[in-house]
Design an enzyme around this catalytic site. Structure first.
Site, PDB file in Angstrom:
ATOM      1  N   PRO A 174       0.829  -1.206   0.000  1.00  0.00           N
ATOM      2  CA  PRO A 174       0.000   0.000   0.000  1.00  0.00           C
ATOM      3  C   PRO A 174       0.863   1.256   0.000  1.00  0.00           C
ATOM      4  O   PRO A 174       1.920   1.283   0.639  1.00  0.00           O
ATOM      5  CB  PRO A 174      -0.775  -0.095   1.319  1.00  0.00           C
ATOM      6  CG  PRO A 174      -0.693  -1.518   1.730  1.00  0.00           C
ATOM      7  CD  PRO A 174       0.558  -2.075   1.150  1.00  0.00           C
ATOM      8  N   GLY A 175       0.441   2.246  -0.732  1.00  0.00           N
ATOM      9  CA  GLY A 175       1.112   3.547  -0.690  1.00  0.00           C
ATOM     10  C   GLY A 175       2.382   3.648  -1.508  1.00  0.00           C
ATOM     11  O   GLY A 175       3.131   4.603  -1.378  1.00  0.00           O
ATOM     12  N   THR A 176       2.631   2.655  -2.369  1.00  0.00           N
ATOM     13  CA  THR A 176       3.871   2.728  -3.142  1.00  0.00           C
ATOM     14  C   THR A 176       3.697   3.482  -4.453  1.00  0.00           C
ATOM     15  O   THR A 176       4.640   3.624  -5.216  1.00  0.00           O
ATOM     16  CB  THR A 176       4.413   1.314  -3.456  1.00  0.00           C
ATOM     17  OG1 THR A 176       3.324   0.507  -3.871  1.00  0.00           O
ATOM     18  CG2 THR A 176       5.070   0.696  -2.252  1.00  0.00           C
ATOM     19  N   THR A 179      -1.766   3.850  -7.768  1.00  0.00           N
ATOM     20  CA  THR A 179      -2.788   4.739  -8.333  1.00  0.00           C
ATOM     21  C   THR A 179      -2.126   5.892  -9.063  1.00  0.00           C
ATOM     22  O   THR A 179      -2.543   6.289 -10.152  1.00  0.00           O
ATOM     23  CB  THR A 179      -3.665   5.295  -7.201  1.00  0.00           C
ATOM     24  OG1 THR A 179      -4.006   4.233  -6.332  1.00  0.00           O
ATOM     25  CG2 THR A 179      -4.914   5.940  -7.736  1.00  0.00           C
ATOM     26  N   HIS A 394      14.140   1.171  31.116  1.00  0.00           N
ATOM     27  CA  HIS A 394      13.684   0.296  30.041  1.00  0.00           C
ATOM     28  C   HIS A 394      14.290   0.736  28.691  1.00  0.00           C
ATOM     29  O   HIS A 394      14.873  -0.077  27.966  1.00  0.00           O
ATOM     30  CB  HIS A 394      12.143   0.371  29.993  1.00  0.00           C
ATOM     31  CG  HIS A 394      11.503  -0.499  28.974  1.00  0.00           C
ATOM     32  ND1 HIS A 394      10.808  -1.631  29.292  1.00  0.00           N
ATOM     33  CD2 HIS A 394      11.432  -0.399  27.620  1.00  0.00           C
ATOM     34  CE1 HIS A 394      10.348  -2.190  28.195  1.00  0.00           C
ATOM     35  NE2 HIS A 394      10.712  -1.458  27.161  1.00  0.00           N
ATOM     36  N   GLU A 395      14.203   2.022  28.415  1.00  0.00           N
ATOM     37  CA  GLU A 395      14.696   2.508  27.119  1.00  0.00           C
ATOM     38  C   GLU A 395      16.214   2.409  27.028  1.00  0.00           C
ATOM     39  O   GLU A 395      16.755   2.033  25.991  1.00  0.00           O
ATOM     40  CB  GLU A 395      14.242   3.950  26.853  1.00  0.00           C
ATOM     41  CG  GLU A 395      12.735   4.139  26.778  1.00  0.00           C
ATOM     42  CD  GLU A 395      12.047   3.215  25.784  1.00  0.00           C
ATOM     43  OE1 GLU A 395      12.684   2.802  24.802  1.00  0.00           O
ATOM     44  OE2 GLU A 395      10.868   2.878  26.018  1.00  0.00           O
ATOM     45  N   HIS A 398      17.126  -1.091  26.128  1.00  0.00           N
ATOM     46  CA  HIS A 398      17.052  -1.368  24.688  1.00  0.00           C
ATOM     47  C   HIS A 398      18.304  -0.843  23.982  1.00  0.00           C
ATOM     48  O   HIS A 398      18.900  -1.516  23.156  1.00  0.00           O
ATOM     49  CB  HIS A 398      15.864  -0.619  24.053  1.00  0.00           C
ATOM     50  CG  HIS A 398      14.535  -1.265  24.259  1.00  0.00           C
ATOM     51  ND1 HIS A 398      14.302  -2.579  23.990  1.00  0.00           N
ATOM     52  CD2 HIS A 398      13.344  -0.749  24.678  1.00  0.00           C
ATOM     53  CE1 HIS A 398      13.028  -2.857  24.243  1.00  0.00           C
ATOM     54  NE2 HIS A 398      12.423  -1.759  24.664  1.00  0.00           N
TER      55      HIS A 398
HETATM   56  P1  ADP Z   1      -1.248   2.990  -3.808  1.00  0.00           P
HETATM   57  O1  ADP Z   1      -2.249   3.123  -4.893  1.00  0.00           O
HETATM   58  O2  ADP Z   1      -0.048   2.198  -4.208  1.00  0.00           O
HETATM   59  O3  ADP Z   1      -1.783   2.529  -2.490  1.00  0.00           O
HETATM   60  P2  ADP Z   1      -1.059   5.820  -4.152  1.00  0.00           P
HETATM   61  O4  ADP Z   1      -0.664   5.885  -5.568  1.00  0.00           O
HETATM   62  O5  ADP Z   1      -2.492   6.095  -3.846  1.00  0.00           O
HETATM   63  O6  ADP Z   1      -0.649   4.443  -3.517  1.00  0.00           O
HETATM   64  O7  ADP Z   1      -0.119   6.801  -3.324  1.00  0.00           O
HETATM   65  C1  ADP Z   1      -0.613   7.728  -2.401  1.00  0.00           C
HETATM   66  C2  ADP Z   1       0.186   9.008  -2.443  1.00  0.00           C
HETATM   67  O8  ADP Z   1       1.521   8.787  -2.015  1.00  0.00           O
HETATM   68  C3  ADP Z   1       0.319   9.600  -3.823  1.00  0.00           C
HETATM   69  O9  ADP Z   1      -0.749  10.434  -4.110  1.00  0.00           O
HETATM   70  C4  ADP Z   1       1.630  10.360  -3.746  1.00  0.00           C
HETATM   71  O10 ADP Z   1       1.451  11.623  -3.170  1.00  0.00           O
HETATM   72  C5  ADP Z   1       2.443   9.524  -2.785  1.00  0.00           C
HETATM   73  N1  ADP Z   1       3.322   8.587  -3.500  1.00  0.00           N
HETATM   74  C6  ADP Z   1       3.264   7.239  -3.435  1.00  0.00           C
HETATM   75  N2  ADP Z   1       4.217   6.678  -4.176  1.00  0.00           N
HETATM   76  C7  ADP Z   1       4.903   7.672  -4.767  1.00  0.00           C
HETATM   77  C8  ADP Z   1       6.008   7.709  -5.677  1.00  0.00           C
HETATM   78  N3  ADP Z   1       6.594   6.597  -6.115  1.00  0.00           N
HETATM   79  N4  ADP Z   1       6.457   8.925  -6.072  1.00  0.00           N
HETATM   80  C9  ADP Z   1       5.862  10.040  -5.628  1.00  0.00           C
HETATM   81  N5  ADP Z   1       4.822  10.068  -4.779  1.00  0.00           N
HETATM   82  C10 ADP Z   1       4.339   8.911  -4.335  1.00  0.00           C
END
Ligand code: ADP
Length: 585
Positions: A174-176, A179, A394-395, A398
């Site tokens: 996720p988030g790579t 989209t 504790h910290e 670690h």
């Molecule tokens: P996914 O669809 O893989 O879950 P998104 O494309 O929705 O992730 O990414 C969410 C946001 O994170 C994007 O709108 C952008 O701002 C940022 N982001 C993610 N990957 C990149 C990337 N490779 N380069 C630049 N921005 C990125």
């Protein structure tokens, strides 16, 4: 004929009645809009003044299946639809909002629109995103560059008899940027982009999903060349046949329809389907066969140079201070995906603005980083003196154990300022370089480091607290993986007793069925791994007890230890003799 009086209504009422789906018929005149309520709402006729309207009024009415007519009662002022289409103003906002409401989940008229696809359509190049906005995923970009070429220069491929692929599947955590990449393809190719999420197809009613798929494809064909993007494909594309509710449920029908539609169009028509998922392993094999999603593109978490590029992309609009070193930030943020980095830059900018700074400084980035990994500072959380002491020991525990372990993880900071939901203190370890494998001794070292906190509590107070529960959880998971997934135990050998079913997601592990004896042996080995880690942690703490006490006192006074001061202290931590044997296993 019975004449009916027409009452005046405000424009606001008109809009509300559209939303409530109460309207039977609308007549749009040059200066007035007349409308009649449905019989069940009294059938009354109303008139409201027309404002500068726009195309959205018409599209909202037609989408809602409200009968409407345009009456040109003043040829001069309303040559009319054209005038309406061209005019703009406040109303665009109102109708755009209405249109949005009606296309998003539920909203007005959802009943009537049930079988429509609800796809968000971005007109030509309107995604506003190009490949320059996507960084750190060069291989994926290269693959998709080709798709842009298919869309732009389709003729070249058709002439030579090549078949243009129909579908591209983007897989990755996720988030790579999956989209984002799909939008960039549409932006680069200058074609419309129809976007929908897998979960938006499926409703309670059987058949709706399938009809939405049909609608989506027919919409796309009308707009070809274009891109259809389906996010979270796994929501509809899950493998058939392992469904406990029988074979013919809504999701399966939706999937069948998708497969049929994919067979029914030709890549050469100029429609390319791009889908994204972070669970490729559960997709139906039929989806992945050639002729459907012929191409799979891995969108991976970025490496260090990728992170630098992504940070650059996101700080383009941010005023960076001179001391900001993006390379340094990229080194700290191993494992961050693009979305995390975007969030980091934004958090730093917000912090700088809140402090009334003119530029975003390195300190803002550091603070933002800690916020992202550990949560917000909670200085208001008041601990009793004994709690504070426990947390501090504790910290430091670690940190001491971590400092002696292999693996290139530097202990960069110790803090006893409470943060986030549960953390009363934290020790920050940052990798010196990106790592893709963990060696056996490093894994053992990690378990020991996780237990270093608990060991310090035990050594100092001879009593332990609940504060170590998260550490224990993580250590146990790691110890279990070593035995069941990584085949690292001598007794059981390289046999997999568990299977990781979520390549890109955490926590999707299932145990293989094993005999009672093996299960007992696994438990014994996990316990042994943990105990050995705990013992060595205790040894290290006891061996460095004086340094532990003095460091804890400094930490209690300063709340935070970092930089050179911390590194000097950690360089004094001595390794007990047993460490070598422990690491060798
Ligand atoms: P996914 O669809 O893989 O879950 P998104 O494309 O929705 O992730 O990414 C969410 C946001 O994170 C994007 O709108 C952008 O701002 C940022 N982001 C993610 N990957 C990149 C990337 N490779 N380069 C630049 N921005 C990125």
């Amino acid at each position: 004929m019975k004449t009916q009086t027409i009452s005046q209504a405000t424009y606001n009422t008109f809009i509300n009645e559209i939303r409530a789906n109460k309207i039977q018929q609308v007549t749009i005149k040059s200066r007035w809009i007349e409308y009649q309520l449905k019989a069940e709402f009294g059938g009354q006729r109303y008139r409201t003044q027309k404002h500068d309207s726009d195309e959205n009024l018409i599209s909202v009415l037609s989408r809602q299946n409200i009968e409407f007519s345009l009456v040109n009662d003043n040829s001069e002022s309303t040559n009319s639809l054209v005038a309406m289409l061209l005019s703009s103003g406040l109303l665009i906002g109102a109708f755009a909002w209405l249109a949005k409401l009606s296309t998003e989940n539920g909203g007005i008229g959802v009943g009537m629109r049930m079988g429509k696809s609800n796809a968000r359509v971005y007109k030509k190049s309107k995604t506003g995103i190009s490949f320059a906005d996507v960084a750190g995923v060069d291989e994926a970009k290269q693959e998709l560059q080709e798709v842009v070429d298919f869309l732009q220069n389709g003729a070249k491929y058709r002439q030579i008899g090549a078949k243009i692929p129909k579908g591209v599947l983007l897989v990755g955590s996720p988030g790579t940027g999956k989209t984002l990449l799909a939008k960039a393809v549409a932006g680069e190719a200058g074609v419309p982009f129809l976007s929908m999420s897998g979960s938006e197809f499926v409703e309670l009613y059987v058949g709706v999903g399938a009809s939405r798929v049909r609608d989506l494809f027919s919409q796309a064909k009308r707009q070809a060349p274009c891109i259809i993007f389906i996010d979270e494909l796994d929501a509809i594309g899950k493998s058939r046949g392992n469904n406990p509710n029988g074979g013919n449920d809504e999701r399966e029908q939706t999937l069948n329809q998708l497969l049929t539609e994919m067979d029914g169009f030709d890549g050469n028509e100029g429609v390319i389907l791009i889908a994204a998922t972070n669970r490729p392993e559960i997709l139906d094999p039929a989806l992945r066969r050639p002729g459907r999603f012929d191409r799979q593109v891995l969108v991976d978490r970025p490496d260090k140079s990728g992170r630098i590029e992504i940070l650059k992309v996101h700080s383009r609009k941010v005023v960076l201070g001179e001391n900001v070193d993006l390379t340094e930030i990229a080194s700290q943020t191993g494992g961050f995906a693009g979305a995390d980095l975007a969030n980091l830059v934004n958090e730093a900018a917000l912090l700088a603005a809140r402090n009334n700074g003119q530029t975003v400084l390195m300190t803002d980035f550091n603070e933002a980083f800690e916020r992202v990994v550990a949560g917000l500072e909670k200085r208001s959380r008041v601990l009793t003196p004994i709690e504070r002491q426990t947390v501090a020991y504790h910290e430091v525990g670690h940190a001491f154990v971590g400092a002696l372990m292999p693996g290139g993880n530097k202990v960069a900071k110790i803090s006893i300022v409470p943060r986030g939901l549960g953390a009363l203190g934290y020790t920050l370890q940052t990798p010196e370089s990106d790592r893709f494998l963990m060696l056996e001794d490093e894994l053992r070292g990690k378990i020991a480091t996780l237990l270093g906190g608990r060991a310090a509590e035990k050594a100092v107070f001879n009593k332990v607290s609940t504060g170590a529960s998260d550490d224990i959880q993580k250590a146990t998971e790691l110890a279990e993986k070593a035995v069941t997934e990584y085949g690292m135990s001598k007794d059981l050998g390289p046999v997999a007793f568990a299977k990781n079913e979520g390549q890109f997601l955490e926590g999707f592990t299932s145990r293989r069925t094993v005999g009672v004896e093996v299960a007992g042996e696994i438990d014994r080995l996990v316990k042994q791994n943990i105990e050995q880690g705990y013992e060595i942690a205790l040894k290290i703490i006891e061996f460095n007890r004086d340094l532990l006490d003095s460091t804890t006192q400094t930490l209690l006074k300063n709340e935070v230890l970092e930089g050179e001061q911390l590194q000097t202290i950690l360089s004094l931590v001595k390794a007990p003799e047993e460490l070598k044997t422990f690491l060798q296993g």
